[in-house]
Design an enzyme around this catalytic site. Structure first.
Site, short mmCIF file in Angstrom:
data_model
loop_
_atom_site.label_atom_id
_atom_site.label_comp_id
_atom_site.label_asym_id
_atom_site.label_seq_id
_atom_site.Cartn_x
_atom_site.Cartn_y
_atom_site.Cartn_z
N TYR A 125 -30.63 -1.12 18.59
CA TYR A 125 -29.77 -2.31 18.59
C TYR A 125 -30.33 -3.44 19.44
CZ TYR A 125 -25.69 -0.02 16.47
OH TYR A 125 -24.83 0.61 15.63
N LYS A 192 -30.97 13.01 19.72
CA LYS A 192 -31.60 13.63 18.55
C LYS A 192 -33.06 13.88 18.93
CE LYS A 192 -31.30 14.77 14.12
NZ LYS A 192 -30.37 15.74 13.52
N ASP A 225 -25.62 15.20 15.54
CA ASP A 225 -24.89 15.69 14.35
C ASP A 225 -24.01 16.89 14.71
OD1 ASP A 225 -27.43 16.67 14.83
OD2 ASP A 225 -27.88 17.18 12.77
N ASP A 249 -22.12 3.97 19.31
CA ASP A 249 -21.32 3.12 18.43
C ASP A 249 -20.54 4.00 17.45
OD1 ASP A 249 -20.36 0.91 17.19
OD2 ASP A 249 -22.24 0.30 16.25
#
Ligand code: NAD
Length: 359
Positions: A125, A192, A225, A249
């Site tokens: 971002y 991740k 996840d 987010d």
């Protein structure tokens, strides 16, 4: 008693209505505020020709604290989100988003009490992007292809994901300090790192290092996840979660959904020298000017601001009164009613007045 000077950014759309409602409740706590009104968003564009005037930033820099309503991001070339601009200009590197069940708000989950600490400045971002087919993208692609075994297609659009040790350290430290101050037991780093071994790998490594500085707080980590699945299955096992920008987010909106959605979800953007509190929801243009919007998300953002100022007692009174009015279920805006019947619902102002009466 001291007076707090606060920069007040009503924003646009439903912003001014929920801001006035919030201001009236915060004033009714008995704490003295000197509200400094600042333009930002569409009203600023009309008056000053820019969405985020320097005078507004100067006011927040001076006061060190701001309360902000939602702001519409105009659709069109050259408009960057005011919200992102504000966070970057003031280096508000923390996005703090609590998700707590309020009895009486319809939601699929019960007894949720989670804190999402989202990094606000880095990651994908950060705004380093190259559009498909541009000479700049071609140059970047050529440079990367010269160094990387994996090749990028020549017509690719590129967004750069960057994570720094300093950016990771300060956000993870914030999460642990917050946990300690608020009697929370566990910090979970979300990442991740199994796929993005360098960027997310760095975040995880720094998180593990920082955890050593806080032996009184438990620490674990989850792949993003798996984190989402576990939040659906056993949210009670989690407490404070800290993560890079993009995951933050998404996960924070998920947590907001778990406790009943946008109308009741507050947030805070916090930096070393300033903090700006704001609801998560947008400017809901279709409701603007009708005195029907739910003021609770903005009000709870105000309560977060009170806590940040050290006014814990006043914050608890606001939160308690909000919970009482929602629990009683009569003086609430349409979106908090099971039938969503506007004709039987309280207006924004009526709900704020009921909350003041309940304090
Ligand atoms: P939104 O949050 O404005 O609206 C989503 C839905 O929730 C709509 O149905 C709306 O009516 C409802 N809603 C939102 N807040 C409500 C409230 N307080 N009471 C009752 N109902 C409420 O999201 P959007 O429609 O995607 O965005 C509208 C504009 O807001 C866009 O320009 C967007 O860029 C901007 N936005 C700003 C912020 C911010 O200022 N922090 C955040 C999100 C979106």
């Amino acid at each position: 008693m001291s007076t707090y000077q606060v920069s007040l950014l009503p924003g646009d759309g439903i912003g001014p209505e929920v801001t006035e409602a919030t201001k009236s409740v915060l004033d009714a706590t008995g704490i003295n505020f000197d509200w400094e009104y600042c333009d930002a968003g569409l009203n600023a564009l009309e008056k000053h020709g820019e969405l985020l005037p320097e005078a507004t930033l100067d006011s927040i820099r001076k006061n060190g604290i701001g309360l902000k309503g939602p702001i519409t991001t105009p659709i069109g070339e050259g408009f960057r989100s005011v919200n992102v601009g504000l966070r970057h200009a003031l280096e508000l590197y923390v996005n703090l988003r609590p998700g707590k069940t309020i009895k009486g708000v319809q939601s699929t989950f019960e007894d949720i009490d989670l804190i999402v600490v989202r990094e606000n400045m880095e990651d994908i971002y950060a705004g380093v992007e190259f559009d498909t087919g541009t000479p700049e993208a071609a140059e970047v692609i050529e440079a990367i292809n010269a160094k990387s075994q994996k090749k990028i297609a020549s017509d690719a659009a590129i967004s750069i994901k960057m994570i720094t040790p300093e950016g990771s350290r300060r956000i993870v430290r914030f999460a642990f300090a917050y946990a300690r101050q608020n009697n929370r037991k566990l910090v979970t780093a979300v990442h991740k790192a199994n796929i993005m071994k360098f960027s997310d790998g760095l975040f995880l490594q720094v998180a593990q290092e920082v955890a050593q500085e806080y032996p009184d707080i438990e620490f674990n980590d989850r792949i993003v996840d798996n984190m989402c699945m576990q939040l659906m299955q056993k949210p009670e096992q989690y407490d404070v979660m800290v993560m890079p920008n993009l995951y933050g987010d998404i996960v924070s909106d998920m947590v907001a959904g778990m406790v009943g959605g946008l109308g009741v979800a507050p947030g805070g953007n916090i930096g070393k020298d300033a903090a700006v509190f704001e609801p998560i929801h947008g400017s809901a243009p279709t409701h603007a000017g009708k005195n029907v919007a739910n003021p609770v998300a903005m009000l709870l953002s105000g309560a977060m601001m009170l806590r940040h100022l050290g006014e814990r007692d006043a914050a608890e009174r606001v939160e308690g009164a909000v919970a009482k009015v929602i629990g009683e279920g009569t003086q609430v805006t349409y979106d908090l009613r099971a039938d969503r019947d506007q004709s039987k619902a309280a207006s924004t102002t009526e709900m704020a007045n009921a909350i003041i009466a309940a304090m």
